[in-house]
Motif scaffolding. Structure first.
Motif, PDB file in Angstrom:
ATOM      1  N   VAL A  73       0.870  -1.176   0.000  1.00  0.00           N
ATOM      2  CA  VAL A  73       0.000   0.000   0.000  1.00  0.00           C
ATOM      3  C   VAL A  73       0.908   1.228   0.000  1.00  0.00           C
ATOM      4  N   ILE A  74       0.810   2.019  -1.052  1.00  0.00           N
ATOM      5  CA  ILE A  74       1.686   3.184  -1.225  1.00  0.00           C
ATOM      6  C   ILE A  74       0.829   4.439  -1.176  1.00  0.00           C
ATOM      7  N   TYR A  75       1.027   5.236  -0.151  1.00  0.00           N
ATOM      8  CA  TYR A  75       0.220   6.450   0.037  1.00  0.00           C
ATOM      9  C   TYR A  75       0.970   7.661  -0.493  1.00  0.00           C
ATOM     10  N   ILE A  76       0.278   8.512  -1.237  1.00  0.00           N
ATOM     11  CA  ILE A  76       0.863   9.738  -1.773  1.00  0.00           C
ATOM     12  C   ILE A  76       0.423  10.899  -0.886  1.00  0.00           C
ATOM     13  N   PRO A  77       1.318  11.498  -0.095  1.00  0.00           N
ATOM     14  CA  PRO A  77       0.921  12.617   0.766  1.00  0.00           C
ATOM     15  C   PRO A  77       0.333  13.762  -0.054  1.00  0.00           C
ATOM     16  N   ASN A  78      -0.674  14.416   0.488  1.00  0.00           N
ATOM     17  CA  ASN A  78      -1.340  15.493  -0.253  1.00  0.00           C
ATOM     18  C   ASN A  78      -0.397  16.615  -0.672  1.00  0.00           C
ATOM     19  N   PRO A  79       0.528  17.085   0.202  1.00  0.00           N
ATOM     20  CA  PRO A  79       1.452  18.131  -0.252  1.00  0.00           C
ATOM     21  C   PRO A  79       2.297  17.695  -1.451  1.00  0.00           C
ATOM     22  N   VAL A  80       2.671  16.420  -1.483  1.00  0.00           N
ATOM     23  CA  VAL A  80       3.447  15.903  -2.619  1.00  0.00           C
ATOM     24  C   VAL A  80       2.588  15.895  -3.875  1.00  0.00           C
ATOM     25  N   LEU A  81       1.350  15.483  -3.732  1.00  0.00           N
ATOM     26  CA  LEU A  81       0.421  15.475  -4.863  1.00  0.00           C
ATOM     27  C   LEU A  81       0.288  16.873  -5.449  1.00  0.00           C
ATOM     28  N   ARG A  82       0.095  17.873  -4.593  1.00  0.00           N
ATOM     29  CA  ARG A  82      -0.065  19.247  -5.069  1.00  0.00           C
ATOM     30  C   ARG A  82       1.229  19.787  -5.671  1.00  0.00           C
ATOM     31  N   ARG A 134      11.970   9.512  -1.657  1.00  0.00           N
ATOM     32  CA  ARG A 134      12.023  10.519  -0.593  1.00  0.00           C
ATOM     33  C   ARG A 134      10.703  11.282  -0.492  1.00  0.00           C
ATOM     34  N   LEU A 135      10.082  11.573  -1.602  1.00  0.00           N
ATOM     35  CA  LEU A 135       8.785  12.245  -1.563  1.00  0.00           C
ATOM     36  C   LEU A 135       7.744  11.377  -0.865  1.00  0.00           C
ATOM     37  N   LEU A 136       7.759  10.084  -1.139  1.00  0.00           N
ATOM     38  CA  LEU A 136       6.771   9.186  -0.545  1.00  0.00           C
ATOM     39  C   LEU A 136       7.028   8.935   0.930  1.00  0.00           C
ATOM     40  N   SER A 137       8.273   9.059   1.363  1.00  0.00           N
ATOM     41  CA  SER A 137       8.605   8.788   2.769  1.00  0.00           C
ATOM     42  C   SER A 137       8.704  10.052   3.606  1.00  0.00           C
ATOM     43  N   GLY A 138       8.403  11.208   3.015  1.00  0.00           N
ATOM     44  CA  GLY A 138       8.418  12.456   3.776  1.00  0.00           C
ATOM     45  C   GLY A 138       9.791  13.050   3.982  1.00  0.00           C
ATOM     46  N   ALA A 197      21.103  25.532 -11.279  1.00  0.00           N
ATOM     47  CA  ALA A 197      19.820  25.370 -10.597  1.00  0.00           C
ATOM     48  C   ALA A 197      18.931  24.510 -11.487  1.00  0.00           C
ATOM     49  N   ASN A 198      18.351  23.466 -10.939  1.00  0.00           N
ATOM     50  CA  ASN A 198      17.600  22.519 -11.753  1.00  0.00           C
ATOM     51  C   ASN A 198      16.193  22.972 -12.086  1.00  0.00           C
ATOM     52  N   SER A 199      15.690  23.984 -11.387  1.00  0.00           N
ATOM     53  CA  SER A 199      14.317  24.419 -11.626  1.00  0.00           C
ATOM     54  C   SER A 199      14.232  25.931 -11.483  1.00  0.00           C
ATOM     55  N   SER A 200      13.046  26.447 -11.641  1.00  0.00           N
ATOM     56  CA  SER A 200      12.795  27.866 -11.397  1.00  0.00           C
ATOM     57  C   SER A 200      12.692  28.117  -9.893  1.00  0.00           C
ATOM     58  N   TRP A 201      12.943  29.369  -9.490  1.00  0.00           N
ATOM     59  CA  TRP A 201      12.769  29.727  -8.078  1.00  0.00           C
ATOM     60  C   TRP A 201      11.315  29.535  -7.663  1.00  0.00           C
ATOM     61  N   ARG A 202      10.381  29.720  -8.579  1.00  0.00           N
ATOM     62  CA  ARG A 202       8.957  29.571  -8.263  1.00  0.00           C
ATOM     63  C   ARG A 202       8.640  28.156  -7.815  1.00  0.00           C
ATOM     64  N   LEU A 203       9.194  27.164  -8.516  1.00  0.00           N
ATOM     65  CA  LEU A 203       8.957  25.774  -8.122  1.00  0.00           C
ATOM     66  C   LEU A 203       9.637  25.469  -6.799  1.00  0.00           C
ATOM     67  N   LEU A 204      10.848  25.955  -6.617  1.00  0.00           N
ATOM     68  CA  LEU A 204      11.556  25.766  -5.348  1.00  0.00           C
ATOM     69  C   LEU A 204      10.774  26.371  -4.204  1.00  0.00           C
ATOM     70  N   SER A 205      10.263  27.574  -4.404  1.00  0.00           N
ATOM     71  CA  SER A 205       9.512  28.261  -3.353  1.00  0.00           C
ATOM     72  C   SER A 205       8.263  27.470  -2.977  1.00  0.00           C
ATOM     73  N   PHE A 206       7.554  26.932  -3.981  1.00  0.00           N
ATOM     74  CA  PHE A 206       6.349  26.155  -3.707  1.00  0.00           C
ATOM     75  C   PHE A 206       6.701  24.906  -2.905  1.00  0.00           C
ATOM     76  N   TYR A 207       7.763  24.234  -3.288  1.00  0.00           N
ATOM     77  CA  TYR A 207       8.160  23.027  -2.569  1.00  0.00           C
ATOM     78  C   TYR A 207       8.505  23.351  -1.115  1.00  0.00           C
ATOM     79  N   CYS A 208       9.278  24.400  -0.912  1.00  0.00           N
ATOM     80  CA  CYS A 208       9.711  24.745   0.449  1.00  0.00           C
ATOM     81  C   CYS A 208       8.530  25.118   1.340  1.00  0.00           C
ATOM     82  N   SER A 209       7.595  25.871   0.808  1.00  0.00           N
ATOM     83  CA  SER A 209       6.476  26.332   1.631  1.00  0.00           C
ATOM     84  C   SER A 209       5.398  25.271   1.800  1.00  0.00           C
TER      85      SER A 209
END
Length: 439
Positions: free
Chosen positions: A228-237, A281-285, A300-312
């Motif tokens: 059973v593999i659960y996808i945390p809601n923050p990861v989904l978003r 790592r995403l699935l295990s928190g 930098a592998n992504s935009s600052w916008r994506l980084l900011s969303f992940y961090c917050s």
């Protein structure tokens, strides 16, 4: 139910008609009567020795679409006793019914039979399931994915399930065989691939209360297993957000998670066959912040916008704290970009190699001295900000000084990548040493 909706082209269960159900039964019966379905899939992986679907090898001579159709429709005609207080209660839908015989794993996966181990919560000998729920479970082979095990994706709200399983039914219609999920061998890899595709049309706000759980199982005469593999809601978003605003950045981050960086023609094979540390790592928190940067190419592998969303949204970093770190990073960039190439490269390398707090502290002191030597007006930061950078974050949390270090490196790479890649390291200046405990 998902299979019925997809087959009928309906969006809501209450829109289904008897005609829709009969057409679905006709469609399923034609497939289930074939050896590829009965022996190679239903009996071997999902419903061993099924009497309803006639997957028991002893039934091969009697197995016809008409016989299977009759069995399925018979389930819908079984009587119910909704008013009888002594009638058994279905352990799935909660309705009272007249089916007294327990349902075993030959008709419903993983519920056990006799002394065979099972995954039914109460550990009973079989399950108490009404005829209507039992009928719906017989539609599962149509929309499940056939990997090394069977994959079923449960999602809330149910509209998400339609999106995740639509491909399975499309494959069945095209090939008349169970969907092999594009030959993916790992369920989480397939899930993230699907989520990126579906996420392009999903607004983040619509996923606020969404949930996804993978059931990856096998149920046959050799054994019963389920993950059973659960996808945390923050990861989904987060993944849906990445799909909409920075698909290239997401791909760069995922590429850092393979056992080695795949070449262009290896990417698809890696996606299908191999575990990925970013997914794990995403699935295990656990934090994936280090994967947002590529120290080897200082990019930098992504935009600052994506980084900011992940961090917050995933790490839970306060937005004000993130903006504070960004301001500090920009003042560091203001200093570093004025350094000669060899010294610039060395300063950044010192930050990259900071594994102890005192080494991290020493980097700021060096940059402050650089500002003074370059005559840049104003200090890098005041005492309070310096103390905040060094001591406001715990050592063992996702949000630690190492988080700050990675955020600083991201901003430096983002702003100075071209200059860093051109910087000459041929001329080395003497290293400035700072011992632990020194100012």
């Amino acid at each position: 139910m998902v299979a019925l909706l997809l087959l009928s082209g309906k969006e809501k269960p209450e829109e289904l008609t008897e005609e829709d159900v009969e057409k679905a039964v006709e469609f399923a019966s034609q497939l289930y009567a074939r050896k590829e379905w009965s022996s190679g899939y239903i009996h071997a992986m999902m419903l061993p020795n099924s009497g309803i679907l006639m997957a028991n090898p002893s039934m091969s001579k009697k197995r016809t679409p008409e016989a299977i159709k009759a069995n399925l429709l018979a389930l819908l005609s079984e009587p119910e006793d909704p008013e009888d207080p002594n009638a058994p209660t279905c352990e799935i839908c909660g309705r009272r019914h007249a089916r007294l015989k327990p349902v075993y794993r030959s008709d419903f996966p993983l519920v056990g039979t006799g002394g065979v181990p099972n995954y039914f919560p109460s550990g009973k000998d079989g399950a108490n399931i009404c005829s209507h729920c039992l009928f719906l479970s017989q539609m599962m082979p149509l929309i499940a994915y056939r990997l090394p095990r069977v994959l079923v994706i449960h999602a809330y709200p149910y509209e998400l399930m339609l999106e995740f399983h639509r491909e399975a039914l499309d494959d069945v219609r095209k090939t008349e065989l169970a969907s092999v999920a594009r030959n993916f061998r790992r369920p989480e890899n397939f899930l993230f691939e699907k989520l990126i595709e579906i996420g392009t049309s999903l607004e983040t706000g619509k996923l606020e209360n969404a949930s996804i759980t993978l059931y990856y199982f096998v149920n046959n005469n050799q054994g019963q297993e389920v993950d059973v593999i659960y996808i945390p809601n923050p990861v989904l978003r987060f993944v849906a957000f990445a799909a909409r605003v920075d698909r290239r950045g997401w791909n760069n981050i995922v590429a850092m998670g393979w056992r080695r960086r795949p070449s262009g023609d290896e990417v698809e094979e890696f996606k299908r066959r191999y575990p990925n540390d970013v997914y794990a790592r995403l699935l295990s928190g656990k934090s994936i912040l280090p994967y947002f940067i590529d120290p080897h190419s200082r990019r930098a592998n992504s935009s600052w916008r994506l980084l900011s969303f992940y961090c917050s949204e995933v790490l839970g970093l306060d937005k004000d704290a993130l903006e504070f770190v960004k301001r500090v990073a920009d003042r560091i960039v203001e200093t570093l970009e004025k350094l000669p190439d060899n010294k610039l490269s060395r300063r950044v390398r010192e930050l990259e190699r900071a594994e102890k707090l005192y080494q991290f502290e020493g980097f700021f002191i060096r940059v402050e001295k650089d500002r003074q030597e370059l005559g840049i007006p104003g200090a890098l930061m005041g005492f309070d900000d310096f103390a905040r950078i060094l001591t406001s974050y715990g050592e063992d949390l996702n949000v630690s000084w190492k988080t700050v270090r990675n955020l600083l490196l991201f901003r430096i790479y983002e702003r100075l990548h071209d200059k860093l890649m051109k910087a000459s390291e041929d001329v080395e200046e003497p290293e400035e040493e700072f011992e632990e405990g020194e100012e």
